[in-house]
Write a protein that holds these residues in place. Structure first.
Motif, mmCIF file in Angstrom:
data_model
loop_
_atom_site.group_PDB
_atom_site.id
_atom_site.type_symbol
_atom_site.label_atom_id
_atom_site.label_comp_id
_atom_site.label_asym_id
_atom_site.label_seq_id
_atom_site.Cartn_x
_atom_site.Cartn_y
_atom_site.Cartn_z
ATOM 1 N N SER A 63 -0.679 -1.539 -5.717
ATOM 2 C CA SER A 63 -1.898 -1.385 -6.515
ATOM 3 C C SER A 63 -1.564 -1.199 -7.984
ATOM 4 O O SER A 63 -2.204 -1.787 -8.872
ATOM 5 N N LEU A 91 -3.061 -5.529 -5.536
ATOM 6 C CA LEU A 91 -4.219 -5.262 -4.668
ATOM 7 C C LEU A 91 -5.501 -5.424 -5.474
ATOM 8 O O LEU A 91 -6.059 -4.462 -6.002
ATOM 9 N N LYS A 92 -5.990 -6.624 -5.539
ATOM 10 C CA LYS A 92 -7.196 -6.895 -6.316
ATOM 11 C C LYS A 92 -8.463 -6.482 -5.575
ATOM 12 O O LYS A 92 -9.429 -6.017 -6.181
ATOM 13 N N ASP A 93 -8.474 -6.632 -4.245
ATOM 14 C CA ASP A 93 -9.688 -6.386 -3.473
ATOM 15 C C ASP A 93 -9.894 -4.913 -3.135
ATOM 16 O O ASP A 93 -11.030 -4.462 -3.017
ATOM 17 N N GLU A 94 -8.811 -4.170 -2.966
ATOM 18 C CA GLU A 94 -8.933 -2.771 -2.562
ATOM 19 C C GLU A 94 -7.900 -1.916 -3.302
ATOM 20 O O GLU A 94 -6.982 -1.355 -2.706
ATOM 21 N N ASN A 126 -9.483 3.020 -1.493
ATOM 22 C CA ASN A 126 -8.524 2.317 -0.660
ATOM 23 C C ASN A 126 -8.383 3.046 0.669
ATOM 24 O O ASN A 126 -8.098 4.249 0.706
#
Length: 454
Positions: free
Chosen positions: A119, A124-127, A84
């Motif tokens: 997260s 925060l699925k993408d990062e 991240n």
């Protein structure tokens, strides 16, 4: 077996060469290098080299499209999950030494802790913030709170942000991260009760937790303690998968914590020698002299590094040279000797035994070893090292390795970027019992200062 240039290794009747083929009676001397289509390397004039380049131009351009040597990021392993960015930037400020640390302002601290909270709750699925990032970040915060000088302890902004977010984080963070954030229950108040009771799962993790308590308090470990921990926890599984022995957050906290505390000579020796016999005793090359070259494994991003070519020229004059490294390594992720050799068509995945054969060949005397073949446990944490952001103690010790020994005289050359590691590197060279050692500060001028031991 394949040679460094993907040709059969030399036998009793054939002799391969990295830098050319000469008759047995002729001395080795530098010359133009060309690789014809038969894969063999011959010394020739400029015209011969130019003719070959014209024939092979299309193939070279096709390879460049796949792997651009000017863009070292293209060599980053495709399967590694990225860290991240918000938390990684903060790690660069707080996961460093007592004088180098730069406390976060309130706005940045709020942003970082909010990112960690979102997260942890699955927003925060993408990062997402990885376990290794959580371990490294909170280890940095804990060590700063426990033992750093006042100027680099928590800022008022960090205190206000933590007092706001920790009551919510304590309900969503895993127990190992809560332990790292407050191992003795003295930092977070009533919300820090997990740390004192945490022991880990399994024998290896329990030993790591015991060592980590000392590290998070600003203490140091003995030579045997460091070796036992490393042998227990390495190799690790791939990033994103659970390690077969320990949690990545604990390992990341241990590695960055040791660096923040400034490793002692005993600790560095533990890192340096822990895996000497991982593949059995190192092969012994029957050569009169052997020079080991250990440049920073994470390469260069701003200037040219000439070590590869210096070693090749020295090999032409009968001085056997062994380079070792990796294709890509954080935090710089710069251009490495492995990338340059691979781009030129070399086989960069030799075993130590194959490297020994090349070193003994009178027409070669040169070899490169990738950490993946030379020491798989250390290669296994490349992904984790990207997620802890700063260099761990291994960034120092890995440059002082003897993956192949020599019957004759041995010398060692190691490069470093930051002042303060001259004496530790020379100490490790003495521990390796080489005949001579040279430590070089790598700079935009390639060689800025040298320190020698003999």
């Amino acid at each position: 077996m394949n040679s460094l240039l993907l040709r059969p290794l030399p036998t009793a009747t054939t002799s391969g060469s990295l830098v050319g083929r000469v008759s047995p009676a002729a001395p080795r001397r530098p010359g133009a290098v060309a690789w014809p289509r038969d894969g063999r390397c011959r010394r020739g004039g400029v015209a011969a080299a130019g003719a070959w380049m014209e024939e092979a131009g299309t193939a070279v351009l096709q390879e460049a499209a796949r792997r651009n040597p000017a863009l070292s990021e293209s060599y980053r392993p495709a399967g590694l999950p990225r860290p991240n960015g918000t938390v990684l930037e903060a790690q660069g400020r707080v996961c460093t030494g007592p004088e180098q640390t730069r406390p976060l302002g309130e706005e940045q601290a709020m942003r970082v802790l909010d990112t960690i909270l979102r997260s942890a709750t699955g927003e925060l699925k993408d990062e997402p913030v990885s376990s290794a990032q959580l371990g490294a970040f909170f280890a940095g915060m804990t060590i700063r709170a426990n033992c750093f000088p006042e100027a680099t302890q928590w800022s008022e902004g960090e205190r206000r942000a933590m007092s706001l977010f920790w009551p919510r984080l304590v309900h969503v963070l895993p127990p190992e991260v809560k332990f790292i954030a407050d191992p003795e229950g003295t930092i977070m108040g009533a919300n820090g009760l997990t740390g004192p009771r945490y022991i880990g799962q399994g024998t290896a993790e329990m030993r790591l937790v015991g060592a980590l308590r000392e590290v998070l308090a600003g203490g140091h470990l003995g030579y045997e303690e460091v070796q036992c921990v490393l042998k227990d926890v390495l190799p690790v599984g791939s990033m994103g998968a659970s390690s077969p022995s320990v949690n990545e957050a604990l390992l990341a906290a241990f590695l960055i914590g040791q660096r923040m505390n400034r490793e002692t000579d005993r600790e560095l020796k533990g890192y340096c020698l822990a895996f000497d016999d991982e593949l059995g005793p190192p092969p012994i090359a029957d050569v009169n002299s052997l020079t080991h070259y250990g440049e920073p494994y994470d390469g260069n991003t701003r200037f040219f590094r000439s070590t590869l070519f210096v070693a090749a020229v020295r090999a032409c004059y009968g001085e056997a040279c062994l380079l070792h490294g990796v294709e890509w390594m954080p935090p710089k992720g710069g251009i490495t000797e492995g990338q340059m050799l691979k781009f030129m068509g070399a086989n960069t995945h030799l075993s130590p035994t194959q490297a020994k054969t090349l070193l003994e060949d009178k027409d070669t005397g040169f070899a490169y070893l990738n950490l993946q073949e030379a020491c798989p446990p250390l290669h296994s944490i490349i992904g984790l090292r990207e997620h802890i952001k700063k260099r761990p103690p291994l960034a120092t010790s890995e440059k002082v390795q003897q993956f192949v020994r020599a019957r004759g005289r041995e010398s060692m050359v190691a490069g470093f970027y930051h002042v303060g590691y001259e004496d530790p590197l020379l100490m490790l060279m003495r521990r390796r019992t080489v005949h001579a050692g040279l430590v070089v500060k790598v700079s935009i001028f390639s060689f800025l200062s040298c320190h020698v031991t003999a």
